[in-house]
Design an enzyme around this catalytic site. Structure first.
Site, mmCIF file in Angstrom:
data_model
loop_
_atom_site.group_PDB
_atom_site.id
_atom_site.type_symbol
_atom_site.label_atom_id
_atom_site.label_comp_id
_atom_site.label_asym_id
_atom_site.label_seq_id
_atom_site.Cartn_x
_atom_site.Cartn_y
_atom_site.Cartn_z
ATOM 1 N N GLY A 47 0.870 -1.179 0.000
ATOM 2 C CA GLY A 47 0.000 0.000 0.000
ATOM 3 C C GLY A 47 0.897 1.216 0.000
ATOM 4 O O GLY A 47 1.864 1.270 -0.755
ATOM 5 N N GLU A 48 0.614 2.141 0.874
ATOM 6 C CA GLU A 48 1.447 3.345 0.979
ATOM 7 C C GLU A 48 1.941 3.426 2.423
ATOM 8 O O GLU A 48 1.151 3.661 3.340
ATOM 9 C CB GLU A 48 0.606 4.566 0.575
ATOM 10 C CG GLU A 48 1.378 5.855 0.525
ATOM 11 C CD GLU A 48 2.633 5.787 -0.357
ATOM 12 O OE1 GLU A 48 2.561 5.247 -1.478
ATOM 13 O OE2 GLU A 48 3.682 6.259 0.094
ATOM 14 N N SER A 49 3.233 3.233 2.603
ATOM 15 C CA SER A 49 3.762 3.074 3.963
ATOM 16 C C SER A 49 3.585 4.334 4.816
ATOM 17 O O SER A 49 3.370 4.232 6.022
ATOM 18 C CB SER A 49 5.233 2.662 3.925
ATOM 19 O OG SER A 49 5.990 3.612 3.202
ATOM 20 N N CYS A 79 6.122 -5.362 0.465
ATOM 21 C CA CYS A 79 6.242 -4.034 -0.127
ATOM 22 C C CYS A 79 6.145 -2.924 0.924
ATOM 23 O O CYS A 79 7.056 -2.775 1.724
ATOM 24 C CB CYS A 79 5.200 -3.901 -1.233
ATOM 25 S SG CYS A 79 5.704 -2.745 -2.500
ATOM 26 N N ARG A 106 12.946 3.274 -0.473
ATOM 27 C CA ARG A 106 11.573 3.344 -1.000
ATOM 28 C C ARG A 106 11.571 3.734 -2.470
ATOM 29 O O ARG A 106 12.469 4.434 -2.927
ATOM 30 C CB ARG A 106 10.760 4.394 -0.241
ATOM 31 C CG ARG A 106 10.490 4.033 1.190
ATOM 32 C CD ARG A 106 9.626 5.117 1.837
ATOM 33 N NE ARG A 106 8.350 5.260 1.188
ATOM 34 C CZ ARG A 106 7.630 6.379 1.172
ATOM 35 N NH1 ARG A 106 8.088 7.461 1.757
ATOM 36 N NH2 ARG A 106 6.474 6.413 0.558
ATOM 37 N N ILE A 133 5.629 -3.394 -7.527
ATOM 38 C CA ILE A 133 4.767 -2.220 -7.763
ATOM 39 C C ILE A 133 5.320 -1.056 -6.938
ATOM 40 O O ILE A 133 5.173 -1.036 -5.718
ATOM 41 C CB ILE A 133 3.304 -2.526 -7.361
ATOM 42 C CG1 ILE A 133 2.799 -3.786 -8.081
ATOM 43 C CG2 ILE A 133 2.413 -1.319 -7.664
ATOM 44 C CD1 ILE A 133 1.504 -4.356 -7.517
ATOM 45 N N ARG A 134 5.962 -0.135 -7.596
ATOM 46 C CA ARG A 134 6.644 0.974 -6.894
ATOM 47 C C ARG A 134 7.334 0.463 -5.623
ATOM 48 O O ARG A 134 7.133 0.961 -4.522
ATOM 49 C CB ARG A 134 5.665 2.122 -6.600
ATOM 50 C CG ARG A 134 5.188 2.768 -7.891
ATOM 51 C CD ARG A 134 4.386 4.030 -7.777
ATOM 52 N NE ARG A 134 4.848 5.007 -6.815
ATOM 53 C CZ ARG A 134 5.867 5.853 -6.993
ATOM 54 N NH1 ARG A 134 6.568 5.819 -8.103
ATOM 55 N NH2 ARG A 134 6.169 6.734 -6.069
ATOM 56 N N HIS A 169 4.904 -8.411 -4.461
ATOM 57 C CA HIS A 169 3.529 -8.736 -4.052
ATOM 58 C C HIS A 169 3.197 -10.196 -4.398
ATOM 59 O O HIS A 169 2.712 -10.462 -5.490
ATOM 60 C CB HIS A 169 2.542 -7.828 -4.784
ATOM 61 C CG HIS A 169 2.517 -6.433 -4.279
ATOM 62 N ND1 HIS A 169 1.542 -5.959 -3.431
ATOM 63 C CD2 HIS A 169 3.350 -5.400 -4.481
ATOM 64 C CE1 HIS A 169 1.767 -4.691 -3.146
ATOM 65 N NE2 HIS A 169 2.865 -4.328 -3.777
ATOM 66 N N GLU A 171 0.809 -11.893 -3.347
ATOM 67 C CA GLU A 171 -0.644 -12.128 -3.270
ATOM 68 C C GLU A 171 -1.339 -11.907 -4.609
ATOM 69 O O GLU A 171 -2.488 -12.283 -4.761
ATOM 70 C CB GLU A 171 -1.268 -11.249 -2.169
ATOM 71 C CG GLU A 171 -1.477 -9.775 -2.514
ATOM 72 C CD GLU A 171 -0.205 -8.937 -2.458
ATOM 73 O OE1 GLU A 171 0.884 -9.502 -2.266
ATOM 74 O OE2 GLU A 171 -0.317 -7.704 -2.629
HETATM 75 N N1 GLN Z 1 5.769 2.918 -2.754
HETATM 76 C C1 GLN Z 1 5.076 2.443 -1.600
HETATM 77 C C2 GLN Z 1 5.654 3.024 -0.308
HETATM 78 O O1 GLN Z 1 6.651 3.655 -0.332
HETATM 79 C C3 GLN Z 1 5.112 0.923 -1.540
HETATM 80 C C4 GLN Z 1 4.426 0.348 -2.737
HETATM 81 C C5 GLN Z 1 3.670 -0.914 -2.493
HETATM 82 O O2 GLN Z 1 3.401 -1.320 -1.372
HETATM 83 N N2 GLN Z 1 3.260 -1.524 -3.568
HETATM 84 O O3 GLN Z 1 5.090 2.841 0.717
#
Ligand code: GLN
Length: 191
Positions: A47-49, A79, A106, A133-134, A169, A171
């Site tokens: 997600g977005e940390s 992630c 990150r 993913i990013r 990921h 999942e």
């Molecule tokens: N870019 C996100 C972060 O810095 C991590 C990306 C992800 O969980 N797919 O939190």
């Protein structure tokens, strides 16, 4: 086997689906009260940390989760979850749970390579499909941290005692091997 999945933000539903398909019971962690029942394992999803870290603090979840991980609760972090666990975040001051002795970088793959797919050998498991993913990667791993997989010379999976942390990921791949390995960690919990 009763697995708590952090469900304040991000890709938690896919983990639940995969764990249920393997016969585990899952429950969602959204507030402190959700931590009162039996928990044999914990999933910190992607997600977005920064958002997840902020919510963990605001909801009073940071400290109790830290205590559970420190006392040996098996955790699968993917992630953004890896970033939540990391002791150090490259180029940043703060940290979140800080239980995993690694430095993570990150959004480490730049703009063009923000998302990509690879397959690589993962120690103890075998070939694993990996969706990035990013994604972050592990820049440096402290002593006692076992490197489980690398892609292009960068560390993308580590284990430190009860903590299994991945850049990618598992999942979304349809391949359950990483989750199966994690459930074995939960079954064999000895700490
Ligand atoms: N870019 C996100 C972060 O810095 C991590 C990306 C992800 O969980 N797919 O939190």
């Amino acid at each position: 086997m009763r697995i708590g999945v952090l469900a304040v933000q991000g890709a938690f539903a896919e983990h639940e689906q995969m764990l249920r398909a393997l016969g585990a019971e899952c429950f969602e962690i959204r507030q402190r009260a959700d931590l009162s029942g039996q928990m044999d394992g914990l999933v910190l999803p992607g997600g977005e940390s920064t958002v997840m870290g902020k919510l963990l603090r605001e909801l009073g979840l940071l400290q109790p989760l830290w205590e559970k991980i420190e006392s040996g609760l098996p955790v699968l972090a993917t992630c953004a979850g890896l970033i939540l666990l990391a002791e150090r975040i490259s180029g940043e001051e703060g940290r979140h749970l800080g239980t995993l002795p690694v430095t993570v970088k990150r959004n480490a793959y730049g703009r063009q390579l923000g998302s990509f797919y690879a397959e690589a050998e993962m120690k103890h498991i075998g070939m694993v499909p990996m969706h990035f993913i990013r994604a972050p990667y592990v820049e440096t791993a402290g002593s006692g941290v076992e490197v489980l997989a690398e892609v292009d010379g960068r560390i993308v999976a580590v284990q430190y005692q009860n903590q299994l942390a991945l850049s990618f990921h598992p999942e979304v791949s349809g391949d359950a091997s990483v989750h199966r390995y994690f459930l074995r960690m939960c079954e064999n919990r000895i700490i």
